[in-house]
Motif scaffolding. Structure first.
Motif, PDB file in Angstrom:
ATOM      1  N   ALA A  11       6.243  39.785  87.344  1.00 52.03           N
ATOM      2  CA  ALA A  11       5.808  38.769  88.315  1.00 52.03           C
ATOM      3  C   ALA A  11       6.404  37.403  88.009  1.00 52.03           C
ATOM      4  O   ALA A  11       6.703  36.626  88.923  1.00 52.03           O
ATOM      5  CB  ALA A  11       4.285  38.684  88.340  1.00 52.03           C
ATOM      6  N   VAL A  12       6.584  37.097  86.735  1.00 47.30           N
ATOM      7  CA  VAL A  12       7.196  35.823  86.349  1.00 47.30           C
ATOM      8  C   VAL A  12       8.709  35.897  86.545  1.00 47.30           C
ATOM      9  O   VAL A  12       9.339  34.943  87.038  1.00 47.30           O
ATOM     10  CB  VAL A  12       6.855  35.455  84.894  1.00 47.30           C
ATOM     11  CG1 VAL A  12       7.550  34.167  84.480  1.00 47.30           C
ATOM     12  CG2 VAL A  12       5.349  35.315  84.731  1.00 47.30           C
ATOM     13  N   ALA A  13       9.302  37.019  86.202  1.00 45.26           N
ATOM     14  CA  ALA A  13      10.741  37.194  86.398  1.00 45.26           C
ATOM     15  C   ALA A  13      11.113  37.009  87.864  1.00 45.26           C
ATOM     16  O   ALA A  13      12.173  36.451  88.179  1.00 45.26           O
ATOM     17  CB  ALA A  13      11.168  38.566  85.901  1.00 45.26           C
ATOM     18  N   ASP A  14      10.249  37.443  88.767  1.00 46.08           N
ATOM     19  CA  ASP A  14      10.513  37.295  90.202  1.00 46.08           C
ATOM     20  C   ASP A  14      10.564  35.834  90.634  1.00 46.08           C
ATOM     21  O   ASP A  14      11.161  35.511  91.662  1.00 46.08           O
ATOM     22  CB  ASP A  14       9.447  38.026  91.017  1.00 46.08           C
ATOM     23  CG  ASP A  14       9.590  39.535  90.963  1.00 46.08           C
ATOM     24  OD1 ASP A  14      10.666  40.009  90.546  1.00 46.08           O
ATOM     25  OD2 ASP A  14       8.635  40.239  91.323  1.00 46.08           O
ATOM     26  N   ARG A  15       9.932  34.962  89.871  1.00 46.90           N
ATOM     27  CA  ARG A  15       9.900  33.538  90.217  1.00 46.90           C
ATOM     28  C   ARG A  15      11.183  32.817  89.802  1.00 46.90           C
ATOM     29  O   ARG A  15      11.386  31.658  90.158  1.00 46.90           O
ATOM     30  CB  ARG A  15       8.699  32.875  89.526  1.00 46.90           C
ATOM     31  CG  ARG A  15       7.328  33.450  89.925  1.00 46.90           C
ATOM     32  CD  ARG A  15       6.722  32.686  91.047  1.00 46.90           C
ATOM     33  NE  ARG A  15       6.483  31.306  90.693  1.00 46.90           N
ATOM     34  CZ  ARG A  15       5.392  30.869  90.040  1.00 46.90           C
ATOM     35  NH1 ARG A  15       4.453  31.723  89.654  1.00 46.90           N
ATOM     36  NH2 ARG A  15       5.234  29.582  89.790  1.00 46.90           N
ATOM     37  N   VAL A  16      12.039  33.486  89.038  1.00 45.56           N
ATOM     38  CA  VAL A  16      13.327  32.899  88.632  1.00 45.56           C
ATOM     39  C   VAL A  16      14.306  33.057  89.788  1.00 45.56           C
ATOM     40  O   VAL A  16      14.672  34.170  90.166  1.00 45.56           O
ATOM     41  CB  VAL A  16      13.869  33.575  87.369  1.00 45.56           C
ATOM     42  CG1 VAL A  16      15.260  33.037  87.032  1.00 45.56           C
ATOM     43  CG2 VAL A  16      12.918  33.361  86.198  1.00 45.56           C
ATOM     44  N   ALA A  17      14.719  31.920  90.356  1.00 48.40           N
ATOM     45  CA  ALA A  17      15.602  31.956  91.518  1.00 48.40           C
ATOM     46  C   ALA A  17      17.067  32.099  91.130  1.00 48.40           C
ATOM     47  O   ALA A  17      17.855  32.684  91.878  1.00 48.40           O
ATOM     48  CB  ALA A  17      15.413  30.692  92.351  1.00 48.40           C
ATOM     49  N   ALA A  18      17.442  31.538  89.976  1.00 43.81           N
ATOM     50  CA  ALA A  18      18.855  31.541  89.593  1.00 43.81           C
ATOM     51  C   ALA A  18      18.993  31.413  88.084  1.00 43.81           C
ATOM     52  O   ALA A  18      18.119  30.875  87.402  1.00 43.81           O
ATOM     53  CB  ALA A  18      19.598  30.394  90.282  1.00 43.81           C
ATOM     54  N   VAL A  19      20.129  31.921  87.598  1.00 46.74           N
ATOM     55  CA  VAL A  19      20.483  31.823  86.175  1.00 46.74           C
ATOM     56  C   VAL A  19      21.928  31.336  86.098  1.00 46.74           C
ATOM     57  O   VAL A  19      22.800  31.846  86.818  1.00 46.74           O
ATOM     58  CB  VAL A  19      20.359  33.192  85.467  1.00 46.74           C
ATOM     59  CG1 VAL A  19      20.698  33.062  83.992  1.00 46.74           C
ATOM     60  CG2 VAL A  19      18.965  33.787  85.659  1.00 46.74           C
ATOM     61  N   PHE A  34      25.667  26.752  92.550  1.00 47.96           N
ATOM     62  CA  PHE A  34      25.216  28.138  92.725  1.00 47.96           C
ATOM     63  C   PHE A  34      23.689  28.201  92.727  1.00 47.96           C
ATOM     64  O   PHE A  34      23.081  28.839  93.597  1.00 47.96           O
ATOM     65  CB  PHE A  34      25.776  29.021  91.606  1.00 47.96           C
ATOM     66  CG  PHE A  34      25.200  30.408  91.577  1.00 47.96           C
ATOM     67  CD1 PHE A  34      25.739  31.418  92.355  1.00 47.96           C
ATOM     68  CD2 PHE A  34      24.111  30.714  90.755  1.00 47.96           C
ATOM     69  CE1 PHE A  34      25.198  32.711  92.331  1.00 47.96           C
ATOM     70  CE2 PHE A  34      23.574  31.986  90.723  1.00 47.96           C
ATOM     71  CZ  PHE A  34      24.112  32.993  91.516  1.00 47.96           C
ATOM     72  N   ALA A  35      23.068  27.535  91.758  1.00 46.40           N
ATOM     73  CA  ALA A  35      21.607  27.558  91.670  1.00 46.40           C
ATOM     74  C   ALA A  35      20.976  26.918  92.901  1.00 46.40           C
ATOM     75  O   ALA A  35      19.985  27.433  93.449  1.00 46.40           O
ATOM     76  CB  ALA A  35      21.148  26.837  90.402  1.00 46.40           C
ATOM     77  N   ALA A  36      21.545  25.803  93.361  1.00 50.04           N
ATOM     78  CA  ALA A  36      21.012  25.140  94.549  1.00 50.04           C
ATOM     79  C   ALA A  36      21.112  26.053  95.757  1.00 50.04           C
ATOM     80  O   ALA A  36      20.189  26.107  96.600  1.00 50.04           O
ATOM     81  CB  ALA A  36      21.766  23.834  94.801  1.00 50.04           C
ATOM     82  N   GLY A  37      22.214  26.785  95.865  1.00 50.14           N
ATOM     83  CA  GLY A  37      22.361  27.724  96.976  1.00 50.14           C
ATOM     84  C   GLY A  37      21.317  28.820  96.946  1.00 50.14           C
ATOM     85  O   GLY A  37      20.775  29.218  97.996  1.00 50.14           O
ATOM     86  N   ARG A  38      21.008  29.300  95.753  1.00 54.50           N
ATOM     87  CA  ARG A  38      19.969  30.329  95.622  1.00 54.50           C
ATOM     88  C   ARG A  38      18.595  29.770  96.012  1.00 54.50           C
ATOM     89  O   ARG A  38      17.777  30.478  96.594  1.00 54.50           O
ATOM     90  CB  ARG A  38      19.921  30.819  94.172  1.00 54.50           C
ATOM     91  CG  ARG A  38      21.127  31.606  93.707  1.00 54.50           C
ATOM     92  CD  ARG A  38      21.072  33.060  94.067  1.00 54.50           C
ATOM     93  NE  ARG A  38      19.780  33.643  93.717  1.00 54.50           N
ATOM     94  CZ  ARG A  38      19.391  34.864  94.103  1.00 54.50           C
ATOM     95  NH1 ARG A  38      20.194  35.598  94.857  1.00 54.50           N
ATOM     96  NH2 ARG A  38      18.212  35.335  93.748  1.00 54.50           N
ATOM     97  N   LEU A  39      18.356  28.516  95.677  1.00 55.72           N
ATOM     98  CA  LEU A  39      17.053  27.908  95.941  1.00 55.72           C
ATOM     99  C   LEU A  39      16.863  27.542  97.404  1.00 55.72           C
ATOM    100  O   LEU A  39      15.726  27.449  97.875  1.00 55.72           O
ATOM    101  CB  LEU A  39      16.884  26.657  95.080  1.00 55.72           C
ATOM    102  CG  LEU A  39      16.644  26.913  93.596  1.00 55.72           C
ATOM    103  CD1 LEU A  39      17.023  25.694  92.769  1.00 55.72           C
ATOM    104  CD2 LEU A  39      15.183  27.290  93.353  1.00 55.72           C
ATOM    105  N   THR A  40      17.938  27.320  98.119  1.00 58.33           N
ATOM    106  CA  THR A  40      17.830  26.888  99.511  1.00 58.33           C
ATOM    107  C   THR A  40      18.200  27.971 100.506  1.00 58.33           C
ATOM    108  O   THR A  40      18.153  27.733 101.713  1.00 58.33           O
ATOM    109  CB  THR A  40      18.737  25.666  99.754  1.00 58.33           C
ATOM    110  OG1 THR A  40      20.097  25.981  99.400  1.00 58.33           O
ATOM    111  CG2 THR A  40      18.276  24.472  98.924  1.00 58.33           C
TER     112      THR A  40
END
Length: 234
Positions: A143-151, A211-217
């Protein structure tokens, strides 16, 4: 002290105490509002001073710039970052504990993981270990791993041995960008030692943040489309 001076001092003290009382009264709300939209958990490289490290600071700054209107917090993984590389497991345990605690306190926060050099190895352990291994004892619950949007990892030693995080982690691989600066010998067969210290200058840190911003948006698919994808195996 004259009566007038004493009265003035008491009035000032009273006003100060009143202000402190108001601040104390507001403390629970302030704590509740402390959750950021995005929280970056970053592990510094070998020998860097305690904190995010040069690469981590640049990454967080770039990500903030790419996410206008969102609050971006950061956490510096607490581990030695020494030449005792087995201590990278300390960092993985620390990052896992922070993520679990913060996820429970901040249900709407999304997370981004990042690491440079040995710090990238910390993130490898956290995201690719199949369970407890060596001194890594605190794997992330699903459940916590699912909250990770990007690495985002930079100068990752596992690249050097042909095991990049993008393929080594079934859960996080698709969320990961793995960046190696040219012939950096830490992450490639090359021998450009200077390249290992130039991730900020090369623009790769900005690339990782983008890349991370793209995953978050990225837009979230409608529930009906998600159901269709599941039923069709997509």
């Amino acid at each position: 002290m004259s009566n007038k001076s004493r009265a003035g001092a008491l009035a000032t003290l009273g006003a100060t105490l009143g202000m402190l009382g108001a601040m104390i009264g507001l403390a629970p709300s302030a704590q509740a509002d402390a959750c950021a939209d995005v929280d970056v958990v970053f592990a510094r490289g070998t020998g860097e001073p305690v904190g995010l490290g040069r690469e981590g600071e640049a990454f967080v700054d770039a990500l903030r710039g790419a996410l206008p209107g969102k609050t971006v917090a950061s956490y510096a993984v607490n581990y030695p970052a020494s030449y005792d590389f087995l201590k990278a497991t300390d960092g993985a345990n620390d990052a896992s504990a922070y993520l679990q605690t913060t996820a429970a306190a901040c249900p709407d926060t999304s997370f981004v993981l990042g690491g440079y050099s040995q710090g990238a190895a910390v993130i490898d352990i956290l995201t690719a270990a199949p369970g407890p291994v060596l001194d890594f004892t605190d794997p992330l619950p699903p459940a916590v791993a699912d909250r990770v949007a990007a690495v985002a990892v930079f100068g990752n030693p596992s690249d050097r041995i042909g095991k990049p995080l993008t393929t080594a982690s079934p859960l996080f691989g698709a969320k990961t960008v793995e960046l190696c600066n040219g012939a950096d010998p830490v992450c490639s067969p090359g021998n450009d030692r200077a390249a290992h210290s130039l991730y900020v200058e090369s623009g790769l840190v900005d690339q990782g943040a983008a890349f991370a911003a793209g995953r978050l948006t990225a837009p979230v698919p409608p529930a009906a489309q998600l159901a269709a994808n599941v039923s069709s195996g997509g």
